[in-house]
Every structure is written in C-alpha cells, then in structure tokens.
Design an enzyme around this catalytic site. Structure first.
Site, PDB file in Angstrom:
ATOM      1  N   ASP A   1       0.817  -1.217   0.000  1.00  0.00           N
ATOM      2  CA  ASP A   1       0.000   0.000   0.000  1.00  0.00           C
ATOM      3  C   ASP A   1       0.853   1.270   0.000  1.00  0.00           C
ATOM      4  O   ASP A   1       0.317   2.382  -0.057  1.00  0.00           O
ATOM      5  CB  ASP A   1      -0.973  -0.002   1.177  1.00  0.00           C
ATOM      6  CG  ASP A   1      -0.275   0.023   2.527  1.00  0.00           C
ATOM      7  OD1 ASP A   1       0.780  -0.622   2.648  1.00  0.00           O
ATOM      8  OD2 ASP A   1      -0.779   0.681   3.452  1.00  0.00           O
ATOM      9  N   HIS A   2       2.175   1.104   0.014  1.00  0.00           N
ATOM     10  CA  HIS A   2       3.077   2.258  -0.064  1.00  0.00           C
ATOM     11  C   HIS A   2       4.017   2.182  -1.264  1.00  0.00           C
ATOM     12  O   HIS A   2       4.675   3.182  -1.565  1.00  0.00           O
ATOM     13  CB  HIS A   2       3.914   2.371   1.216  1.00  0.00           C
ATOM     14  CG  HIS A   2       3.139   2.819   2.403  1.00  0.00           C
ATOM     15  ND1 HIS A   2       3.159   4.116   2.887  1.00  0.00           N
ATOM     16  CD2 HIS A   2       2.281   2.129   3.212  1.00  0.00           C
ATOM     17  CE1 HIS A   2       2.364   4.209   3.938  1.00  0.00           C
ATOM     18  NE2 HIS A   2       1.820   3.020   4.163  1.00  0.00           N
TER      19      HIS A   2
ATOM     20  N   HIS B   1       1.722   0.095  14.064  1.00  0.00           N
ATOM     21  CA  HIS B   1       1.345   1.496  13.893  1.00  0.00           C
ATOM     22  C   HIS B   1       1.195   2.110  15.280  1.00  0.00           C
ATOM     23  O   HIS B   1       0.810   1.421  16.240  1.00  0.00           O
ATOM     24  CB  HIS B   1       0.010   1.626  13.150  1.00  0.00           C
ATOM     25  CG  HIS B   1       0.071   1.222  11.719  1.00  0.00           C
ATOM     26  ND1 HIS B   1       0.473   2.065  10.710  1.00  0.00           N
ATOM     27  CD2 HIS B   1      -0.232   0.037  11.118  1.00  0.00           C
ATOM     28  CE1 HIS B   1       0.415   1.438   9.547  1.00  0.00           C
ATOM     29  NE2 HIS B   1      -0.009   0.203   9.769  1.00  0.00           N
TER      30      HIS B   1
END
Length: 764
Positions: free
Chosen positions: A81-82, A406
């Site tokens: 996703d990055h 996170h």
C-alpha cells in the site's frame, strides 16, 4: 579567519505557497501517495496500491500530477500500500525524476512486487499494471539511502532518512526545500518489539508534519497482553483439534509473529506435535533478507546473531509452494499464509476451505483495510462469498489482535508534541478515526496562545492543502565586510551594507568583490567591447565633434612597434599626420582610436551600463560627423596660393588643436550670453577680456521690484561672467549687481541655466 554577521534585505514581505495534495490515503488506508510542491520543486511521497480494489482502480489518482514535473519520489517502506504502484509510475508515465529508498526496502520490494505481479497475472489482463521487464527496469532506477545520510538535489532541496520502526528498513523522510522543512512519517512505530527498534525523534523541528492517523484515538493494549491473547487464541483453536489460519503479508509483521509463536512453542511441550507452516513462495528468500540486515535490528537480535541465526526457527517449517486441495489438514495445525487481507492467494483458498468448521479459527494480526475480506469478517457476518462465487456459512472463530506496528493515540500524540511542527496534516486513516484524532489534538492545543497553535488538517484524496510561508529575507555579511563593521562599531539597525549579494539554494550572503572567490565559486571578471566604425573624416573633424559633445577629452598619440605593441611617445616626437591617436572619454573608460587602420575608427570600452550608453553616443557621433556641414568644411583643402594669411594659418596649427577648440568654445558661449541678454533688454553693452571673461551692462527703464522709470532715468545692472576650468570641463561664475534684487536673481538664473545647457558631457 571567517567573520560573519547578519543583515535584513528589506521589510517587504514575500509569501510562498507550499501545496500538499493526497493522491491516496486521504481519509482512507491504502494507496499512500502525496505530492508536495514548493518554490518550483515537486516531490512525491510513496506510491502504493489499494488492496481493496483491482487493477487501475487501486492506483493513486496519478492523473492529478504531471509525472514530468516530479523531481524525486521517496518510498518509505516496502508494503504494497506504499510501494506497489512504483513500477507503473516509473515505466508507464513520463516520470524522469529520481527514486530513493533504504537498502532493506529495495531488497524486499523486488521480492514482494515479483510475487504481486504473479498474483496479478492470474486475473484479467487489463488488471495487470506492469510486466516483469518493466519491474526490472524500475528496480534498476532505484537509488539507495542510509539512515541519517543527507541527499542534496540542488535548488535548495535536501533530505535525510530516519528510522521509522514499522518494518525492516522503514524510513521517515526529513525534507528541506526552499528554506522550509517537512517531515513525512510514513507508517511508524514508537514501540520496541522482538526484532525492530522504535522510531527516532528528529533533532530538528519541521515546519510541516505529514503523519499517519491509522488508529485515531485508539490505545493499544500492552505488548505482553497482546502476545498473551495471540498465543492463547492459537492454543485454544489447535487444542480443540482445529486449524488456525493467520493471514499475513510475506514480509513485515510476519517475522515478528513467527518469533513470538516459535518461542511459545518452545515453552509449550504439549503443543510441539502440532505443525506450524509458513506458506509463502517468498519464505526462504524473505528470511535471508532479514538475516542480511540483522545489523539494522534491535540489540536483542544483534546479540542473538553473534551466537546463532535468530530466524532459524525450531518449530516452523517453510512451504515454498502449496496445493491447497492436496494439503493434508486432517489434524490440527497453524498456517501463516499471504496475503494479509484475504483477497486472493493461499490465505484466501485456505479460508474458503476452513471457514465453515466451528473448530477452526482465523486470527487477524494486522490492520484490516476497508473493502477487503479481512475487514468484512471482523464484523462476523453469517455468510461469506468464496473465490468461486458461492455463498457459505462463516462458523469458524474470528479474532483480531493488533500487531500492525502502527502508533496508537498516546504514542502519536507524544511524537507530535515532541516534533512541535507549525502545521500538521493527517493521512493514512479512516475518516472517523482521523476526525477523532484531529479533535483531540485541537483540544490539546487550545491551551496554547492562538499565535502558537499549529494548524491541523485531514484532507481527503485530491483536496489541496495550501500553506503560506513568509519568505525569509535576510543575508549573512561575511569576510572583510563583516570584519570592518565589527572593528569600527557595533552594527546598527538600518545601517546600509554595500557589497555583492550572492544567493544559492535560497541562502543569501553579502561579500566584498575581493572575497567573492573565497566564499563562493564565483570570480570577478570584466568584459571589454570593441567596435570598428567606418570613418572617412579627418582627426580634426573627430576632435571638433568630441569636444563639442564631451568634456574632459584626453588625447594620446601612439606609434606601432613591429605592428604589435602600442607605445606612448613624447610630444616633441609626434608625427601628427601619421601617428595613431586615441581620444579618452569618461576617465578613459571609453576610447576612440584613429590612424591604426585607414578609413576606420575603433571604439573600445569596458562594458557597464554607463559606458555602454556613452559608446552608443560616440558611434552615433561618428556616423553624424561624416555628413555634417562642419565636417565638409573641415575636410576641404585650403587654396594653394602663398598669401600671408595662409602662412598665418599654418602657424596657428602649431597650437594644440584641443586647446584651440576649447578657446573657441569659450568665446562662443560668452557671445551666446550677450545674445540672450539682447533679446531681453534693448541696450546691453559687452566688454570681453579674452575668451574666459566678460562684463555686460544692462540699461532698462523698468524693473520687477521698482516702478517704471520716467524723465529719461534708467535702471543699471552689471553682469560679470568668469570662466573656471574644472576636471569635467568649463564652469562659469556669474554675478549680477543691480538695485532691483529680484531682477538680478532672474538674470543670474537665466545665464546659469544657459551655461548648464551648453556644457559638454563630462565624467561627473
């Protein structure tokens, strides 16, 4: 010894706009991509894919940026996703900039994107975003950066990487551009785990902070509590004869979970007969990458590396390939399988096979993105749709334990407080969670004075955030300029500084010309210009026109030696007819030479705004001198008879022409004064004393202050004009004696203006 000070460049405020636009992960999680534009520089931060969408729909909104304008692309870490859109952007757009990431990130990206491409190839052809050759071409363009290494791109742009703690090689980027700074966290973790260090706190305070808001205001349970819940859930499932599926991405959190479960199995003899499988084509290669970069992990892993390989597991077996239909799952087992969102691949196939059995369990150990099956089953629906499209009941246990690395609310808030930015931009979080975090931050900052509160924004995708910055208009005074001021006195505000202003990479300094080579790569130089003008007239003609136009004209005769060097010769040795002559104007800044080449006059000058104007005037004068009536008279030959007048003329030529011309000009101007007075008054008597002095007597029957005279009476005014030689030419001392002071003043002002108007151009 270098000496420096500081000075202001003016009070006028110039504002610059920094534009930040999320092309992905704006009020969502997935396809992280942000474009930053400031003072002509464009930077792209990450280029990921959205795991919840297929093909082009999963890309960031790249049509909102001109790829050709992007100067550099920074990838924070290897998660899809990055980073998964990187080959598409570098190979299928007009992007020609540079790409940077850390060493471990590049090593892992090649593996992950290769595996992602394999999964794409199993779908519709239009969903394949790039080919194997395009992926390889993209990898070759990647440049590497170490933590704390500073990369300078020029134009005032530089950046360095900081450890982000999220996964192996994850980096924050501290960017300096146009005199301002920005910190992009990417995904980061403030917690030491079994193999990674916590994220760093930057030493410098940025103007702008782009920070993740994944968990909003949620607070994680303690690490020990989460590990206990994770291992307890696995144990409960296998103890009842079930199969436990743990969907993970091949690299990242998977290694942390493998370390936890292998240690738990070592301490649980009753479970050691239950197999643990790591089902990934990348399993062995992924672990080799982790072994290679063990020096970038925490002290615990580095210490174990000195004794043995910490990633050589005792109870976990790698499955390079797996045929789900042939897989022997008759007994209890634990399987780590990718991908982590259950959207396809081995993890999805095993889920479809085991979901209907209540003895089995699915343990979601990371963040689940919206629009994925992993997120859907966390809400415990009664039925799910398999890959084949059939509906089946969801009877298995579904549990969620966060090991996503996170930051939670407390960690995020503490980090933001320590970083202390002027502007905060929240990204990478669902709208509701992000909104709650924004409210909590604004509530915290409400205690500060209004002018010290940072702005907090949470833009959705494609919403541009514009931040205004006042340009810093100051410069360092360096070298001898600074030393002189310090020695003389303490510099005062408003004091003027005269020097050369040099600006590079948005930093300015003022130095003297002598110090230019010391403090800059520049050198002081000059440009000499030379023009060859066709000129058929004589020296006498040129002399006349130059003296009429300019004051302070100098003359130098030269003779040529061997046709090369010009040597100035004594006056008594001058051959007027054949020697080249140079007229110097404006203190020899502009020179006009005749006689070196027949029919040509050379104009030479040191280039400068003033000298360029003077040179243009000389060129125009040369062109005009050849066609004027004065030129024709001066160039015509005298009669050949031998009269005494002719002899007298020859004798007169012995006098220097420049002096003769100067005398004639002086007499002409005195007579001009007389003529002007005659036009104003009926009776003006003139007495001349040579060509430098004159006395004028004015008689008039009326004045300005006095009344009109009758009975033959008159008003007498005496005007004395005296010529004064100056460096720039002739000036005049004018005095008027008169009973009517107002009339005297007017006469004096009139003659003074005429003297100024008729003065030749001078060096002043």
């Amino acid at each position: 010894m270098a000496t420096e000070g500081s000075t202001s460049l003016g009070s006028s405020a110039v504002e610059d706009i920094m534009s930040i636009t999320p092309l992905g992960s704006g009020q969502e999680v997935g396809r992280s991509c942000h474009v930053v534009e400031f003072r002509g520089v464009t930077i792209l931060l990450d280029c990921g894919i959205h795991p919840g969408y297929e093909g082009l729909n999963g890309l960031p909104f790249l049509d909102r940026v001109e790829p050709e304008s992007v100067d550099v692309l920074l990838i924070s870490h290897f998660h899809l996703d990055h980073a998964a859109s990187l080959p598409y952007f570098t190979e299928r757009t007009g992007f020609r900039g540079r790409v940077f990431m850390t060493h471990p990130t590049k090593a892992v990206i090649r593996l992950l994107l290769g595996d992602y491409l394999r999964l794409l190839s199993m779908k519709r052809e239009e969903d394949v975003l790039y080919t194997e050759s395009e992926l390889q071409s993209c990898i070759e363009k990647i440049e590497l950066i170490d933590f704390h290494q500073t990369i300078s791109l020029g134009r005032g742009v530089k950046f360095h990487a900081l450890n982000a703690g999220h996964v192996l090689g994850a980096a924050m980027f501290y960017i300096e551009m146009g005199g301002r700074s920005l910190l992009y966290t990417g995904d980061y973790s403030m917690e030491d785990d079994r193999h990674l260090m916590a994220a760093e706190i930057p030493k410098l305070k940025p103007d702008v902070l782009i920070v993740e808001a994944t968990y909003g205001v949620q607070v994680h349970a303690s690490r020990a509590e989460r590990e206990s819940r994770f291992t307890g859930t696995v144990e409960r499932v296998v103890s009842q004869g079930g199969k436990c599926l743990i969907p993970v991405f091949a690299l990242g959190r998977a290694q942390e979970l493998l370390l936890i479960l292998d240690e738990f199995w070592q301490n649980s003899p009753h479970l050691q007969k239950v197999p643990i499988w790591y089902a990934s084509k990348l399993a062995s290669r992924a672990l080799r990458v982790y072994q290679t970069y063990a020096n970038m992990m925490n002290a615990r892993i580095r210490a174990q590396t000195d004794v043995a390989n910490p990633f050589s597991f005792q109870f976990i077996r790698n499955l390079k390939s797996i045929d789900v239909n042939a897989f022997d799952d008759r007994g209890p087992c634990v399987v780590f399988a990718s991908p982590g969102m259950l959207q396809s691949g081995v993890s999805r196939q095993l889920f479809d096979r085991w979901a209907a059995d209540s003895k089995n369990g699915v343990l979601i150990a990371g963040y689940a993105v919206e629009n994925t099956l992993a997120k859907e089953i966390m809400n415990m629906p009664k039925e799910v749709v398999t890959l084949e499209g059939r509906r089946q009941p969801l009877n298995c246990l579904v549990d969620y334990v966060s090991f996503s690395a996170h930051v939670d609310f407390m960690q995020n808030r503490n980090f933001i407080t320590k970083v202390d930015p002027k502007h905060i931009i929240l990204v990478h979080g669902q709208k509701d969670e992000m909104g709650r975090l924004k409210s909590a931050l604004m509530l915290q900052y409400r205690q500060l004075p209004e002018n010290k509160r940072p702005t907090v924004t949470m833009p959705p995708n494609l919403q541009e955030v514009k931040l205004k910055f006042t340009r810093r208009r100051s410069a360092k005074v360096m070298g001898t300029l600074a030393a002189e001021r310090i020695q003389e006195q303490t510099p005062q505000e408003g004091e003027r500084v005269k020097g050369i202003l040099v600006t590079k990479n948005f930093s300015s300094r003022i130095v003297s010309p002598e110090d230019l080579s010391t403090y800059t790569p520049l050198r002081v130089g000059s440009v000499t210009s030379k023009l060859h003008i066709p000129f058929a007239g004589k020296v006498l003609t040129l002399r006349l026109f130059l003296h009429e136009m300019f004051a302070g004209v100098t003359e130098t005769y030269q003779q040529s030696q061997d046709g090369n060097d010009n040597t100035v010769i004594a006056a008594e040795d001058i051959d007027v007819e054949n020697s080249p002559i140079t007229f110097g104007l404006y203190e020899q800044q502009v020179e006009v030479t005749m006689g070196k080449s027949k029919g040509t006059a050379t104009v030479e000058w040191l280039a400068s705004p003033v000298n360029d104007v003077l040179a243009d005037a000389v060129v125009a004068l040369l062109m005009h001198a050849q066609s004027s009536a004065a030129s024709i008279r001066l160039t015509s030959k005298p009669c050949g008879h031998g009269s005494s007048d002719s002899n007298n003329m020859d004798n007169e030529t012995d006098e220097p022409a420049s002096k003769r011309q100067k005398d004639e000009n002086g007499e002409d101007r005195l007579r001009l004064f007389h003529k002007v007075l005659l036009e104003q008054f009926q009776q003006v008597d003139a007495v001349y004393e040579g060509n430098k002095k004159a006395t004028f007597e004015i008689q008039t029957d009326c004045g300005l202050e006095s009344k009109t005279f009758t009975d033959g009476n008159t008003l007498l005014c005496t005007v004395n004009v005296d010529s004064i030689d100056t460096i720039s030419g002739q000036d005049y001392k004018i005095s008027v004696e008169c009973a009517d002071s107002k009339l005297a003043t007017n006469v004096q002002d009139c003659l003074r203006n005429i003297a100024i108007a008729t003065t030749p151009l001078g060096a002043s």
